[in-house]
Write a protein that holds these residues in place. Sequence first.
Motif, PDB file in Angstrom:
ATOM      1  N   GLU A 155     -99.701 -73.633   3.045  1.00 12.68           N
ATOM      2  CA  GLU A 155     -99.089 -74.494   2.032  1.00 12.68           C
ATOM      3  C   GLU A 155     -99.942 -74.560   0.773  1.00 12.68           C
ATOM      4  O   GLU A 155     -99.414 -74.584  -0.345  1.00 12.68           O
ATOM      5  CB  GLU A 155     -98.872 -75.904   2.590  1.00 12.68           C
TER       6      GLU A 155
ATOM      7  N   ARG B 206    -101.056 -82.936 -10.518  1.00 16.73           N
ATOM      8  CA  ARG B 206     -99.685 -82.916 -11.029  1.00 16.73           C
ATOM      9  C   ARG B 206     -99.272 -84.289 -11.565  1.00 16.73           C
ATOM     10  O   ARG B 206     -98.570 -84.384 -12.583  1.00 16.73           O
ATOM     11  CB  ARG B 206     -98.726 -82.508  -9.920  1.00 16.73           C
ATOM     12  N   ASP B 207     -99.668 -85.333 -10.858  1.00 14.62           N
ATOM     13  CA  ASP B 207     -99.209 -86.688 -11.192  1.00 14.62           C
ATOM     14  C   ASP B 207    -100.050 -87.366 -12.270  1.00 14.62           C
ATOM     15  O   ASP B 207     -99.702 -88.461 -12.718  1.00 14.62           O
ATOM     16  CB  ASP B 207     -99.211 -87.566  -9.932  1.00 14.62           C
TER      17      ASP B 207
ATOM     18  N   LEU C  43    -104.630 -79.743  -1.065  1.00 13.52           N
ATOM     19  CA  LEU C  43    -103.252 -80.178  -1.307  1.00 13.52           C
ATOM     20  C   LEU C  43    -103.214 -81.569  -1.935  1.00 13.52           C
ATOM     21  O   LEU C  43    -102.404 -81.841  -2.827  1.00 13.52           O
ATOM     22  CB  LEU C  43    -102.471 -80.177   0.014  1.00 13.52           C
ATOM     23  N   ARG C  44    -104.093 -82.441  -1.465  1.00 17.11           N
ATOM     24  CA  ARG C  44    -104.136 -83.789  -2.039  1.00 17.11           C
ATOM     25  C   ARG C  44    -104.538 -83.742  -3.507  1.00 17.11           C
ATOM     26  O   ARG C  44    -103.940 -84.428  -4.358  1.00 17.11           O
ATOM     27  CB  ARG C  44    -105.121 -84.662  -1.251  1.00 17.11           C
ATOM     28  N   ARG C  45    -105.544 -82.927  -3.837  1.00 17.83           N
ATOM     29  CA  ARG C  45    -105.997 -82.829  -5.216  1.00 17.83           C
ATOM     30  C   ARG C  45    -104.955 -82.154  -6.110  1.00 17.83           C
ATOM     31  O   ARG C  45    -104.822 -82.492  -7.287  1.00 17.83           O
ATOM     32  CB  ARG C  45    -107.320 -82.072  -5.273  1.00 17.83           C
ATOM     33  N   LEU C  46    -104.208 -81.195  -5.562  1.00 18.23           N
ATOM     34  CA  LEU C  46    -103.136 -80.579  -6.337  1.00 18.23           C
ATOM     35  C   LEU C  46    -102.079 -81.605  -6.730  1.00 18.23           C
ATOM     36  O   LEU C  46    -101.601 -81.626  -7.876  1.00 18.23           O
ATOM     37  CB  LEU C  46    -102.482 -79.453  -5.532  1.00 18.23           C
ATOM     38  N   LYS C  47    -101.705 -82.457  -5.778  1.00 19.65           N
ATOM     39  CA  LYS C  47    -100.695 -83.480  -6.075  1.00 19.65           C
ATOM     40  C   LYS C  47    -101.231 -84.474  -7.101  1.00 19.65           C
ATOM     41  O   LYS C  47    -100.503 -84.886  -8.027  1.00 19.65           O
ATOM     42  CB  LYS C  47    -100.289 -84.212  -4.800  1.00 19.65           C
ATOM     43  N   ALA C  48    -102.493 -84.862  -6.953  1.00 16.46           N
ATOM     44  CA  ALA C  48    -103.082 -85.792  -7.914  1.00 16.46           C
ATOM     45  C   ALA C  48    -103.135 -85.171  -9.308  1.00 16.46           C
ATOM     46  O   ALA C  48    -102.907 -85.857 -10.317  1.00 16.46           O
ATOM     47  CB  ALA C  48    -104.481 -86.198  -7.455  1.00 16.46           C
TER      48      ALA C  48
ATOM     49  N   GLN D  70    -105.325 -80.629 -16.864  1.00 22.59           N
ATOM     50  CA  GLN D  70    -104.824 -80.200 -15.567  1.00 22.59           C
ATOM     51  C   GLN D  70    -105.312 -78.795 -15.219  1.00 22.59           C
ATOM     52  O   GLN D  70    -105.634 -78.513 -14.067  1.00 22.59           O
ATOM     53  CB  GLN D  70    -103.297 -80.256 -15.564  1.00 22.59           C
TER      54      GLN D  70
ATOM     55  N   ASP E 175     -98.650 -73.625  -2.940  1.00 23.45           N
ATOM     56  CA  ASP E 175     -98.638 -74.620  -4.014  1.00 23.45           C
ATOM     57  C   ASP E 175     -99.602 -74.262  -5.136  1.00 23.45           C
ATOM     58  O   ASP E 175     -99.308 -74.488  -6.316  1.00 23.45           O
ATOM     59  CB  ASP E 175     -98.992 -75.997  -3.456  1.00 23.45           C
TER      60      ASP E 175
END
Length: 441
Positions: A27, A128-129, A121-126, A99, A31
């Motif tokens: 994943e 993005r947001d 994955l957690r850092r990627l979402k952070a 970013q 991502d």
Amino acid sequence: MRFRAGRGADGAPAAGQETGAPRAALEFVEDAAVAQADAGVPSFHVTVRMQRIATALGLPGTRVYTMPAGVLVHRADGTTAFFDADNSAAGAGSLRMDQLQELQSLLDAVAAGRTGPEEGLRRLKAMRDSPPRYGTAATLAGHALFGLGFGMLLKPTWWGLVLAAGLAVIVGGANSVVARNRAGAALFPVVAAFAVTAVADLAAPRIGMNPALAMIAPLASLLPAAAMTYAVIDLSVGQAISGTARLAVGVQRMILLAFGAYAASRLVPDAPHHTGTTLDWAPWLGVAVFCAGSLLTESAPARALPALMLVAYTTFTVQFFATDLGGPILGGFAAGVATVIAAGVLDHVPGALPSYAGFVPVLWIVVPGALGLQGAVELGEPGDHLNAVTEIGIAGMVIVALAVGILFATLTSDTVRSALRHRTATPAARRPGMSRGAQDR
């Protein structure tokens, strides 16, 4: 939106999918590949970088390919997944500089084994947001500095700088509003070029400037400098699909801008011309002003400004002397080599932008898109059409030369780094007193 080939309707892994590989690792590769595609970086860079990431995460058989509309991930078991990219236009990055900086740091950490896929994955979402670093007022000030700095590169008059900064604020602010609507974003280049050219035709002659030059700085943020440069790079390394798509998008943007500018130049009457004193010293100061504007508009941290300015001044200086020595095409090639080397050297400086993002703003300084836009407008006006065609041709060759310089410097530096790593690792791979056969056992 994501479409995953090789999955059932409920999202469960289909038969034959890589069940032995950690789910989070796969994943993360998917991502992270999409994030790099959204950044608008060259396709070959995404392919090479993500192959290293996949190998580091225990997925050596996974291959990543970027397409005009997204990313294609081919797994070791033969299944394939396609992921839509967030950016609607091929070659146009949708991630801000801050970013990009976080993405580069994350990929480096994962490749080095300092960060696992779950944390990645957690850092990627952070990432993005994360909201923009600066507010509306600071961003508009950035657009003013962007237009002011770019205008200074064109040796304007004092009032020409005021005109460039004022129109750049209007264009930049309006673009940020209409970008949320697909139809509005598609038509905005035509409307912006028409409005800016109309104002330039009325105001520029009165302040001692050529209207064809006065219109360029406010429209500079709409020029597809990065998309067209990356298109030539992708085509040069065999990435025909993504390269052709980027090139088509860049050419379409230039056509829309040229159409709007041409329509205004034909409908707006010529104003009386007055003489003005050009600022021959302005380009050297304009580089710094332009960098400050880029930093604010792209939400980059303030600590990245010194490195960004060093890259910009290195590129500008090399291009200046190379152009004086061998013309604009040689200047474009030298600028491409210089910007990659400078960005790579400063990549490890604390706070600096990642190498593939650190030289993106610098692409505007080379001004190939501005030359092409000016030539396209002059082509529709009465007068010397041969000169306009020459400007368009030179602009195209400068873009090619710039891309070849970037590609040459990138591949050369990668080869040198790989050789140095191999040379450093080879002595350490052997223990003193052991034969090669003993080591192999």
